[in-house]
Design a protein around this motif. Structure first.
Motif, PDB file in Angstrom:
ATOM      1  N   VAL A 145     -11.424 -48.375 -26.982  1.00  0.00           N
ATOM      2  CA  VAL A 145     -11.883 -47.069 -26.499  1.00  0.00           C
ATOM      3  C   VAL A 145     -13.056 -46.546 -27.322  1.00  0.00           C
ATOM      4  N   VAL A 146     -12.927 -46.640 -28.645  1.00  0.00           N
ATOM      5  CA  VAL A 146     -13.940 -46.073 -29.550  1.00  0.00           C
ATOM      6  C   VAL A 146     -15.087 -47.068 -29.724  1.00  0.00           C
ATOM      7  N   GLU A 147     -16.309 -46.613 -29.413  1.00  0.00           N
ATOM      8  CA  GLU A 147     -17.472 -47.504 -29.431  1.00  0.00           C
ATOM      9  C   GLU A 147     -18.312 -47.381 -30.698  1.00  0.00           C
ATOM     10  N   ARG A 148     -18.619 -46.157 -31.117  1.00  0.00           N
ATOM     11  CA  ARG A 148     -19.408 -45.932 -32.331  1.00  0.00           C
ATOM     12  C   ARG A 148     -18.746 -44.819 -33.124  1.00  0.00           C
ATOM     13  N   VAL A 149     -18.882 -44.890 -34.464  1.00  0.00           N
ATOM     14  CA  VAL A 149     -18.148 -43.991 -35.354  1.00  0.00           C
ATOM     15  C   VAL A 149     -19.097 -43.370 -36.374  1.00  0.00           C
ATOM     16  N   VAL A 150     -18.960 -42.063 -36.572  1.00  0.00           N
ATOM     17  CA  VAL A 150     -19.665 -41.370 -37.655  1.00  0.00           C
ATOM     18  C   VAL A 150     -18.611 -40.715 -38.545  1.00  0.00           C
ATOM     19  N   ILE A 151     -18.577 -41.115 -39.803  1.00  0.00           N
ATOM     20  CA  ILE A 151     -17.641 -40.555 -40.776  1.00  0.00           C
ATOM     21  C   ILE A 151     -18.422 -39.676 -41.743  1.00  0.00           C
ATOM     22  N   CYS A 152     -18.069 -38.404 -41.792  1.00  0.00           N
ATOM     23  CA  CYS A 152     -18.802 -37.437 -42.613  1.00  0.00           C
ATOM     24  C   CYS A 152     -17.939 -36.965 -43.782  1.00  0.00           C
ATOM     25  N   CYS A 153     -18.342 -37.309 -44.978  1.00  0.00           N
ATOM     26  CA  CYS A 153     -17.736 -36.828 -46.227  1.00  0.00           C
ATOM     27  C   CYS A 153     -16.209 -36.891 -46.205  1.00  0.00           C
ATOM     28  N   ALA A 154     -15.677 -37.994 -45.703  1.00  0.00           N
ATOM     29  CA  ALA A 154     -14.229 -38.184 -45.647  1.00  0.00           C
ATOM     30  C   ALA A 154     -13.841 -39.342 -46.560  1.00  0.00           C
ATOM     31  N   GLY A 155     -12.995 -39.075 -47.545  1.00  0.00           N
ATOM     32  CA  GLY A 155     -12.624 -40.098 -48.520  1.00  0.00           C
ATOM     33  C   GLY A 155     -11.588 -41.073 -47.991  1.00  0.00           C
ATOM     34  N   VAL A 156     -11.932 -41.720 -46.896  1.00  0.00           N
ATOM     35  CA  VAL A 156     -11.002 -42.626 -46.223  1.00  0.00           C
ATOM     36  C   VAL A 156     -10.488 -43.705 -47.174  1.00  0.00           C
ATOM     37  N   CYS A 157     -11.352 -44.190 -48.051  1.00  0.00           N
ATOM     38  CA  CYS A 157     -10.979 -45.288 -48.953  1.00  0.00           C
ATOM     39  C   CYS A 157     -10.451 -44.813 -50.298  1.00  0.00           C
ATOM     40  N   MET A 158     -10.022 -43.562 -50.374  1.00  0.00           N
ATOM     41  CA  MET A 158      -9.382 -43.096 -51.602  1.00  0.00           C
ATOM     42  C   MET A 158      -8.022 -43.773 -51.752  1.00  0.00           C
ATOM     43  N   GLN A 257     -18.270 -32.119 -54.016  1.00  0.00           N
ATOM     44  CA  GLN A 257     -17.262 -31.964 -55.068  1.00  0.00           C
ATOM     45  C   GLN A 257     -15.840 -32.090 -54.534  1.00  0.00           C
ATOM     46  N   ILE A 258     -15.688 -32.234 -53.225  1.00  0.00           N
ATOM     47  CA  ILE A 258     -14.360 -32.465 -52.651  1.00  0.00           C
ATOM     48  C   ILE A 258     -14.067 -33.961 -52.657  1.00  0.00           C
ATOM     49  N   PHE A 259     -14.937 -34.726 -51.992  1.00  0.00           N
ATOM     50  CA  PHE A 259     -14.876 -36.184 -52.026  1.00  0.00           C
ATOM     51  C   PHE A 259     -16.198 -36.681 -52.604  1.00  0.00           C
ATOM     52  N   ARG A 260     -16.168 -37.114 -53.827  1.00  0.00           N
ATOM     53  CA  ARG A 260     -17.403 -37.506 -54.509  1.00  0.00           C
ATOM     54  C   ARG A 260     -18.084 -38.678 -53.821  1.00  0.00           C
ATOM     55  N   LEU A 261     -19.376 -38.775 -54.037  1.00  0.00           N
ATOM     56  CA  LEU A 261     -20.194 -39.801 -53.397  1.00  0.00           C
ATOM     57  C   LEU A 261     -19.675 -41.207 -53.660  1.00  0.00           C
ATOM     58  N   GLU A 262     -19.025 -41.401 -54.774  1.00  0.00           N
ATOM     59  CA  GLU A 262     -18.419 -42.697 -55.082  1.00  0.00           C
ATOM     60  C   GLU A 262     -17.547 -43.198 -53.925  1.00  0.00           C
ATOM     61  N   LEU A 263     -16.849 -42.271 -53.260  1.00  0.00           N
ATOM     62  CA  LEU A 263     -15.968 -42.661 -52.157  1.00  0.00           C
ATOM     63  C   LEU A 263     -16.772 -43.049 -50.919  1.00  0.00           C
ATOM     64  N   GLY A 264     -17.966 -42.517 -50.769  1.00  0.00           N
ATOM     65  CA  GLY A 264     -18.843 -42.956 -49.688  1.00  0.00           C
ATOM     66  C   GLY A 264     -19.299 -44.386 -49.893  1.00  0.00           C
TER      67      GLY A 264
END
Length: 328
Positions: A145-158, A257-264
């Motif tokens: 169903v999902v074709e393209r994804v934009v993830i904004c400042c979400a620490g998914v890989c924390m 400062q919520i999800f640091r750039l390292e997580l991006g």
């Protein structure tokens, strides 16, 4: 807490509703028949013929106010290109459940059922902060169903270990949930300090305005919203996070400062060449507010013109002289 005679928050909410309506959207409710009711803004039926020629775009909000407040400044930029769907996640706005689940996976399933109820078979999505966790889960669960994804400042890989390893400014989870779901003007000011690169002078903000916002947006489902946050790091390990296969754009503020750039960077590494990372300069977690034009430019380029950024910014440890472009 002092109160204002006039509710600025409710007036602003009315303006945002008007903006959504003028953009061709209408308010709907979907009863999932399991104790869950979902509110979602969907395209007007009057524009159905025009809608048939457009792709579908799902905008998923983060923690904080309802979907109106988080997408109102973006909506008019994307409705010319897409059939836009903007749900309130469970326990936000007018969406709720009597079920006990609090995971992003459950939220993803609920949103997907709303899309199915609206006969949406293919879509791209943008997930903002907590909405990025939900969007990522949707992309993993519903690949067809999902074709393209934009993830904004979400620490998914924390990972759960990150809380004690100093990755976050606030390492105590219970203190974090008190800030992210504020119940006093002091906590709301603290939240603004963490989310904005250049927060307003707090001394100029009347407490009654902050109290008004809290009462309108933060007083319902307080513990439920906090449980949503508590559920994110619980037993979370990078090795258990699926790798989504859709083309993915990752957008981050360089002063988040919520999800640091390292997580991006961690998410980009996890997904490999299928993902592109854009870092917006002089922006915090709320870059959708602080750098709206740059944010919209990246969305249109990736989702409409199907163009990835020309380059992803280097890590500081890879190129100390490197600079990050905010408008790649």
């Amino acid at each position: 807490m002092s109160k204002c005679f006039f509710s600025f928050t409710e007036s602003k909410n009315w303006c945002y509703r008007s903006a959504f309506t003028k953009s061709g959207l209408r308010s709907t409710f979907t009863d999932l028949k399991d104790g869950t009711v979902m509110h979602c803004w969907v395209p007007n039926p009057e524009t159905r013929k025009e809608a048939e020629s457009k792709p579908n775009l799902l905008l998923i909000h983060g923690q904080g106010a309802n979907a109106l407040w988080q997408w109102a400044d973006i909506i008019r930029h994307v409705t010319p290109y897409f059939n836009v769907y903007v749900p309130d996640l469970v326990f936000f706005g007018d969406s709720f459940t009597t079920r006990p689940e609090r995971t992003e996976s459950f939220q993803a399933e609920c949103v997907m059922r709303v899309m199915e109820a609206n006969s949406v078979r293919k879509l791209s999505l943008v997930g903002l902060s907590y909405g990025g966790f939900v969007g990522y889960s949707m992309a993993a669960q519903f690949k067809d169903v999902v074709e393209r994804v934009v993830i904004c400042c979400a620490g998914v890989c924390m990972e759960e270990n990150d809380l004690r390893d100093g990755v976050f400014r606030v390492s105590d989870l219970e203190e974090a949930v008190r800030i992210l779901v504020p119940q006093t003007p002091e906590k709301l000011k603290e939240l603004m300090g963490y989310t904005l690169f250049r927060p307003p002078p707090f001394g100029l903000l009347p407490s009654c305005l902050l109290t008004d916002f809290i009462e309108a947006m933060c007083h319902e489902y307080v513990e439920e919203k906090r449980d949503l946050i508590r559920a994110i790091p619980k037993d979370r390990k990078l090795s258990n996070i699926p790798k989504i296969s859709q083309p993915t754009l990752i957008i981050w503020g360089d002063h988040d400062q919520i999800f640091r750039l390292e997580l991006g960077h961690r998410l980009k590494t996890h997904l490999g060449d299928n993902a592109h990372l854009v870092v917006i300069k002089n922006a915090g977690h709320a870059f959708n507010v602080e750098k709206r034009k740059e944010f919209c430019k990246h969305l249109i380029s990736f989702l409409v013109h199907l163009q990835p950024p020309s380059l992803s910014p280097p890590r500081k440890d890879q190129n100390k002289k490197g600079h990050v472009n905010d408008c790649l």
